[in-house]
Design an enzyme around this catalytic site. Structure first.
Site, short mmCIF file in Angstrom:
data_model
loop_
_atom_site.label_atom_id
_atom_site.label_comp_id
_atom_site.label_asym_id
_atom_site.label_seq_id
_atom_site.Cartn_x
_atom_site.Cartn_y
_atom_site.Cartn_z
N HIS A 1 0.83 -1.21 0.00
CA HIS A 1 0.00 0.00 0.00
C HIS A 1 0.86 1.26 0.00
O HIS A 1 0.94 1.97 1.00
CB HIS A 1 -0.97 -0.01 1.19
CG HIS A 1 -2.08 -0.99 1.01
ND1 HIS A 1 -2.15 -2.18 1.71
CD2 HIS A 1 -3.15 -0.97 0.19
CE1 HIS A 1 -3.23 -2.84 1.33
NE2 HIS A 1 -3.85 -2.14 0.41
N ASN A 2 1.49 1.50 -1.13
CA ASN A 2 2.35 2.67 -1.26
C ASN A 2 1.94 3.45 -2.52
O ASN A 2 0.94 3.11 -3.17
CB ASN A 2 3.82 2.24 -1.31
CG ASN A 2 4.05 1.16 -2.36
OD1 ASN A 2 3.54 1.27 -3.47
ND2 ASN A 2 4.79 0.12 -2.01
N GLN B 1 -3.61 -16.23 -3.37
CA GLN B 1 -3.98 -15.69 -4.68
C GLN B 1 -5.15 -16.45 -5.30
O GLN B 1 -6.05 -15.85 -5.88
CB GLN B 1 -2.77 -15.70 -5.62
CG GLN B 1 -1.78 -14.60 -5.33
CD GLN B 1 -2.40 -13.21 -5.39
OE1 GLN B 1 -3.10 -12.86 -6.33
NE2 GLN B 1 -2.19 -12.42 -4.35
#
Ligand SMILES: [Zn+2]
Length: 459
Positions: free
Chosen positions: A187-188, A388
């Site tokens: 989360h950047n 995933q």
């Protein structure tokens, strides 16, 4: 000699060449140098202080892990706590580095024209689904979000249409980029840039492009760029169980999304980017950006998906209707946010590794402080492949299946194609690891239970 050397460097940087020569020629007058040195240091102090003050903005999911040492009395002065809360986590780290005398080199000068040229070249294909945001981020020296979003504003004619001040726009985008936490594996700002690029691809789809207004495009790009602003790298259940004040503030509901939205509003107001608009329009913009960002809460996926499905079954979506358009933009942003498995394997695999690293990092903290490890966060029991496959099966496939019903284009087919191939690849990895191949993470199957809202956000 050292002082002298420094002074020459300083003079070289701060004075015209002629002025520097005059000073050097008067070298015997040592006190002149001392005066200059004093002047220079004074200037540095003033500028540095001013620099620091501008950082006292922003929002604050700083997590003080010392609260978990329940046995030890921790004495933190009220003023120290208050200062920390004035800063976002990212800003806190920067300011503490500043006080410890560690300077982060300003790398904007490192780039040579070749790199800038290549980045510009990439922007010519910004609407290509194979756009490699990781490469673009390297070529722009970590400024992918600013460069890409500024370019898209220009490309969509928003600067001209809304008469935006380009300096204010750039400043706003720099503040947005800086308020993402570069130490988060996932989360950047690169994730935000990736979502913004995906959103641009969806805005170009025929059904949308012919009905969207400049206002819709403006809101979509701002919401995409800011949708995870100041994300602390841990999920909502973590904030709740550690009694984080954001959880209290937002009553344990869409805690992160509310925080991203309010942070975005703060930066919009501070930048003055839309100060020339009427108050009514600015308020409308803030609330509509909120509607878009709040839709990215993955725990609300079922509600949005069933609404989407009902509209498609009835065939009653009318994009001349502003409410319908905004609903579609919410769905588009949701797609953009979780589109990683629909990218090429090379890109998709990197995202999978990054998000898992962030989950496992949270799990490590939870173990260390005996907080109970959240689902999907335990590196001893989980694998990237299992996570995933579950994510694709229960969240991504249903969403993109409906999106392809709405917009049955080449892009939608490409995305579904990658999704199928990537899932097959992870199943291959899973078979190699376990020898079975049919394990799907059961966590995602419990979507209707209370567990999903407590999942690590996959957005
Ligand atoms: Zn996201």
């Amino acid at each position: 000699f050292c002082i002298l050397q420094n002074v020459i460097v300083v003079l070289h940087e701060s004075l015209p060449l002629q002025a520097m020569f005059i000073c050097i020629l008067s070298l015997p007058l040592f006190h002149t140098f001392i005066s200059l040195l004093t002047l220079f240091l004074g200037d540095v102090r003033v500028r540095s202080r001013a620099g620091f003050e501008t950082e006292r903005r922003g929002s604050h999911p700083y997590i003080d892990f010392r609260i978990f040492h329940s046995n030890s009395e921790i004495e933190v002065s009220v003023s120290a706590r208050n200062v920390r809360r004035l800063l976002s986590f990212q800003r806190y780290l920067r300011s503490s580095r500043f006080f410890r005398g560690i300077t982060v080199p300003n790398s904007s000068n490192i780039l040579d024209d070749d790199y800038n040229g290549q980045a510009k070249c990439m922007l010519e294909k910004v609407g290509n689904w194979n756009f490699d945001i990781f490469l673009f981020d390297r070529l722009t020296n970590g400024n992918s979000l600013v460069s890409l979003t500024f370019h898209l504003f220009n490309l969509h004619g928003l600067i001209e249409h809304f008469q935006l001040d380009t300096m204010k726009l750039r400043r706003f985008l720099v503040m947005v980029q800086e308020d993402y936490h570069s130490q988060n594996p996932y989360h950047n700002a690169v994730h935000a840039a990736d979502v913004t690029q995906a959103m641009h691809c969806y805005l170009k789809e025929p059904k949308l492009s012919k009905s969207l207004t400049p206002w819709d495009v403006l809101l979509s790009l701002i919401a995409a760029a800011t949708h995870d602003l100041d994300h602390p790298g841990v999920n909502q259940p973590f904030l709740i169980k550690t009694n984080h004040y954001l959880a209290t503030l937002y009553k344990n509901t869409s805690v992160l999304e509310n925080h991203h939205w309010r942070s975005a509003v703060g930066l919009l107001r501070e930048s003055g980017l839309f100060a020339h608009m009427s108050l009514e329009n600015r308020q409308l913009m803030e609330s509509q950006i909120g509607d878009l960002i709040l839709a990215t809460d993955i725990s609300q996926q079922n509600e949005y998906l069933s609404m989407f499905r009902s509209h498609l079954d009835r065939g009653d979506l009318c994009l001349e209707n502003a409410n319908h358009r905004h609903f579609i933009l919410q769905m588009a942003l949701k797609c953009a946010d979780i589109c990683n498995p629909c990218r090429t394997w090379e890109l998709s695999k990197q995202w999978s590794e990054k998000v898992t690293e962030e989950f496992f990092h949270q799990g490590d903290i939870e173990k260390k402080y005996h907080l109970g490890v959240s689902p999907l966060c335990d590196r001893q029991t989980e694998t990237i492949a299992n996570i995933q496959i579950g994510f694709m099966t229960y969240l991504v496939e249903p969403l993109f299946g409906e999106w392809a019903r709405f917009s049955n284009t080449r892009l939608s087919q490409t995305m579904l194609g990658h999704l199928g191939l990537n899932k097959a690849s992870w199943k291959g990895v899973q078979r190699e690891q376990s020898g079975s191949g049919d394990d799907v993470d059961p966590t995602f199957e419990e979507m209707d239970s209370d567990i999903l809202p407590q999942e690590p956000r996959l957005s």
